[in-house]
Motif scaffolding. Structure first.
Motif, PDB file in Angstrom:
ATOM      1  N   MET B 142       0.828  -1.209   0.000  1.00 43.00           N
ATOM      2  CA  MET B 142       0.000   0.000   0.000  1.00 43.00           C
ATOM      3  C   MET B 142       0.858   1.253   0.000  1.00 43.00           C
ATOM      4  O   MET B 142       0.559   2.233  -0.694  1.00 43.00           O
ATOM      5  N   SER B 145       2.352   1.749  -3.429  1.00 43.15           N
ATOM      6  CA  SER B 145       1.323   2.209  -4.364  1.00 43.15           C
ATOM      7  C   SER B 145       1.073   3.700  -4.174  1.00 43.15           C
ATOM      8  O   SER B 145       0.984   4.466  -5.141  1.00 43.15           O
ATOM      9  N   GLN B 146       0.996   4.129  -2.913  1.00 41.78           N
ATOM     10  CA  GLN B 146       0.735   5.541  -2.636  1.00 41.78           C
ATOM     11  C   GLN B 146       1.920   6.400  -3.077  1.00 41.78           C
ATOM     12  O   GLN B 146       1.734   7.468  -3.660  1.00 41.78           O
ATOM     13  N   ALA B 149       1.866   6.879  -6.763  1.00 43.00           N
ATOM     14  CA  ALA B 149       0.832   7.838  -7.153  1.00 43.00           C
ATOM     15  C   ALA B 149       1.299   9.259  -6.874  1.00 43.00           C
ATOM     16  O   ALA B 149       1.114  10.162  -7.700  1.00 43.00           O
ATOM     17  N   LEU B 150       1.934   9.462  -5.700  1.00 44.95           N
ATOM     18  CA  LEU B 150       2.387  10.813  -5.356  1.00 44.95           C
ATOM     19  C   LEU B 150       3.500  11.267  -6.303  1.00 44.95           C
ATOM     20  O   LEU B 150       3.522  12.430  -6.725  1.00 44.95           O
ATOM     21  N   GLU B 152       3.933  10.357  -9.402  1.00 49.49           N
ATOM     22  CA  GLU B 152       3.322  10.675 -10.704  1.00 49.49           C
ATOM     23  C   GLU B 152       2.621  12.024 -10.648  1.00 49.49           C
ATOM     24  O   GLU B 152       2.673  12.798 -11.594  1.00 49.49           O
ATOM     25  N   LEU B 153       1.985  12.289  -9.501  1.00 45.69           N
ATOM     26  CA  LEU B 153       1.265  13.557  -9.354  1.00 45.69           C
ATOM     27  C   LEU B 153       2.256  14.713  -9.349  1.00 45.69           C
ATOM     28  O   LEU B 153       2.025  15.758  -9.961  1.00 45.69           O
ATOM     29  N   ALA B 155       5.118  14.794 -10.819  1.00 51.65           N
ATOM     30  CA  ALA B 155       5.624  14.981 -12.178  1.00 51.65           C
ATOM     31  C   ALA B 155       4.643  15.816 -12.999  1.00 51.65           C
ATOM     32  O   ALA B 155       5.034  16.567 -13.882  1.00 51.65           O
ATOM     33  N   GLU B 156       3.345  15.669 -12.708  1.00 54.43           N
ATOM     34  CA  GLU B 156       2.331  16.423 -13.460  1.00 54.43           C
ATOM     35  C   GLU B 156       2.248  17.860 -12.964  1.00 54.43           C
ATOM     36  O   GLU B 156       2.213  18.790 -13.752  1.00 54.43           O
ATOM     37  N   LEU B 160      -0.434  20.534  -7.138  1.00 51.90           N
ATOM     38  CA  LEU B 160      -1.374  19.466  -6.772  1.00 51.90           C
ATOM     39  C   LEU B 160      -0.710  18.513  -5.791  1.00 51.90           C
ATOM     40  O   LEU B 160      -1.332  18.032  -4.854  1.00 51.90           O
ATOM     41  N   ALA B 164      -1.821  17.566  -2.032  1.00 44.99           N
ATOM     42  CA  ALA B 164      -2.109  16.171  -1.696  1.00 44.99           C
ATOM     43  C   ALA B 164      -1.403  15.722  -0.431  1.00 44.99           C
ATOM     44  O   ALA B 164      -1.891  14.840   0.268  1.00 44.99           O
TER      45      ALA B 164
END
Lengths: 274, 203
Positions: B142, B145-146, B149-150, B152-153, B155-156, B160, B164
């Protein structure tokens, strides 16, 4: 041989300037521009178990062992002492050594115990298996009470409907958490209450749009950020335009329902498998 | 006294005005209020003479105060050493007296039974160990996975990402009602129980 390859090199070289021209102002920018991705939020809505799981064989064996050891190490309680005393009295009474009017208590411990037992046997516990379990009603929340249930919806993606966790596009000015909350409210109705577990996403999945879509929109594909939420109350009301159907599934049933294995793999990373 | 002084003032004013022949003799507050001028009166009386107290009495008073405080301190110190009893861990006398009658005559276990118990405990510890490993793996999965996700966020969009990673204060402290053995009975009216609170109050 050498001349041939030189000729092909020349041919390639002569093509190059025209390729650069067709890109417009590309010469001032890096040649490989960053791909644009749509940001999507998906909600993994969980109904937590309200019942304990059934004990396994080993667990119940060990439980019995612990109870036995506890009993062996204990002393007799007041109640047991009283019961023993009354039993002795009863024996004496049978032999006629005791006067029945004076020395015998009216309500014995055995009487009390029988009364308690009677009351207990009349009490009906609610069944662990509900009606919805028997009907296999996948839309009901009153089902599989000892397991985690996850909300899965049949949502429109592109032209066809797919079984996924409810997801939606982020709008300008929103944080990811706000998007996730909006997405859940828009797709599943306002009666569904949920608590979101923090501002951070718990999982990630990305997919590319098919070529036909890619030419019309700027984005190459979608990056989906999963947010975890707990179900508090209410059930889903499908908004027909966005969602065709929904199911509450146990984690072990997800694999067969979700759209593909790759999607399931990224979802299963943050699920609690029992 | 106040009236007399006021009257003097007024007459003095009128006299001076008459001498200068500037204003009329009549005095009224309505059209020329500035003509009224009077000094503030003093409400006070002569100071009292200070009472003399015998220094011996003063000393005695101070002494008494001191003693009182000392006594309080002594009382608190005495109480500090006295600990609040924990009734649950004190064995009642009645149990010590009746120990022999309250003993269970449990027959000692046979060799086979003891062997069986030992094996069961070993199997149990293996089972719990495996369970613990599985839990750790699950938690690791878990967290990974988190984190992915963080990343990837981030990088965008950095903003954001910063939004988060904020702590959600509504989740602290979290309260969870644990799973039960059987589901709750719908519309069940629980019988009113009565109890008497016998727990002692300790200060």
């Amino acid at each position: 041989m050498y001349a041939k390859s030189f000729a092909s090199f020349l041919r390639k070289w002569s093509k190059l300037p025209t390729a650069l021209q067709s890109r417009g102002f590309c010469s001032s920018k890096p040649v490989c521009a960053k791909d644009v991705w749509d940001l999507l939020c998906a909600v993994c809505l969980e109904r937590r178990p309200t019942l304990t799981t059934q004990l396994t064989d080993l667990e119940s064996k060990f439980q019995k062992l612990l109870q036995d050891i506890e009993f062996e190490n204990s002393y007799k309680s007041d109640y047991e002492v009283r019961k023993e005393k009354e039993r002795k009295q009863a024996e004496l009474l049978k032999k006629g050594e005791l006067d029945s009017d004076t020395d015998v208590t009216v309500k014995t411990a055995q009487d009390l115990e029988d009364a308690y037992q009677d009351e207990f046997s009349k009490f009906q516990f609610a069944a662990r298996q509900t009606d919805c379990d028997k009907r296999k009603d996948l839309k009901s929340l009153d089902r599989a009470l000892d397991k985690y249930l996850v909300l899965v919806v049949n949502q429109k993606i592109g032209d066809d409907y797919r079984w996924i966790l409810p997801q939606g596009l982020r709008e300008n000015g929103e944080t990811m958490r706000q998007t996730a909350e909006r997405v859940l409210a828009e797709r599943c109705g306002t009666k569904l209450q949920a608590t979101f577990l923090g501002n951070a996403p718990c999982g990630f999945y990305k997919y590319k749009y098919p070529q036909s879509v890619r030419s019309s929109s700027k984005a190459v594909g979608a990056k989906v950020f999963f947010f975890k939420a707990w179900h508090i109350g209410g059930n889903v009301e499908c908004s027909k335009t966005l969602i065709k159907d929904f199911k509450w599934l146990c984690t072990e049933d997800l694999n067969s329902t979700l759209q593909n294995d790759v999607y399931y793999n990224s979802v299963s990373q943050f699920l609690i498998v029992q | 006294m106040f009236c007399a002084r006021l009257w003097n003032h007024v007459t003095r004013v009128t006299k001076s005005q008459c001498l200068n022949h500037v204003q009329k003799n009549t005095i009224g507050t309505a059209f020329s209020p500035l003509l009224f001028k009077f000094s503030p009166c003093l409400f006070a009386e002569p100071l009292k003479k200070k009472k003399r107290i015998d220094p011996a009495i003063l000393k005695a008073r101070e002494e008494r105060k001191k003693k009182k405080i000392e006594k309080q301190i002594r009382r608190l110190e005495k109480n500090a050493r006295q600990l609040k009893p924990i009734e649950e861990i004190e064995v009642p006398w009645i149990l010590i007296d009746e120990k022999s009658t309250r003993m269970r005559n449990v027959t000692s276990l046979s060799q086979e039974q003891e062997e069986e118990r030992a094996l069961l405990v070993k199997e149990w510890s293996r089972y719990k160990y495996r369970q613990h490993l599985e839990d750790l793996q699950q938690i690791d999965k878990m967290i990974c996975s988190q984190q992915k996700a963080l990343d990837e966020l981030r990088a965008e969009s950095e903003e954001l990402y910063l939004e988060a990673i904020q702590i959600d204060p509504t989740l602290i402290p979290i309260e969870i009602e644990g799973p039960a053995r059987t589901p709750a009975i719908k519309n069940y009216e629980s019988p009113d129980g009565e109890y008497t609170d016998v727990s002692k109050k300790w200060i």
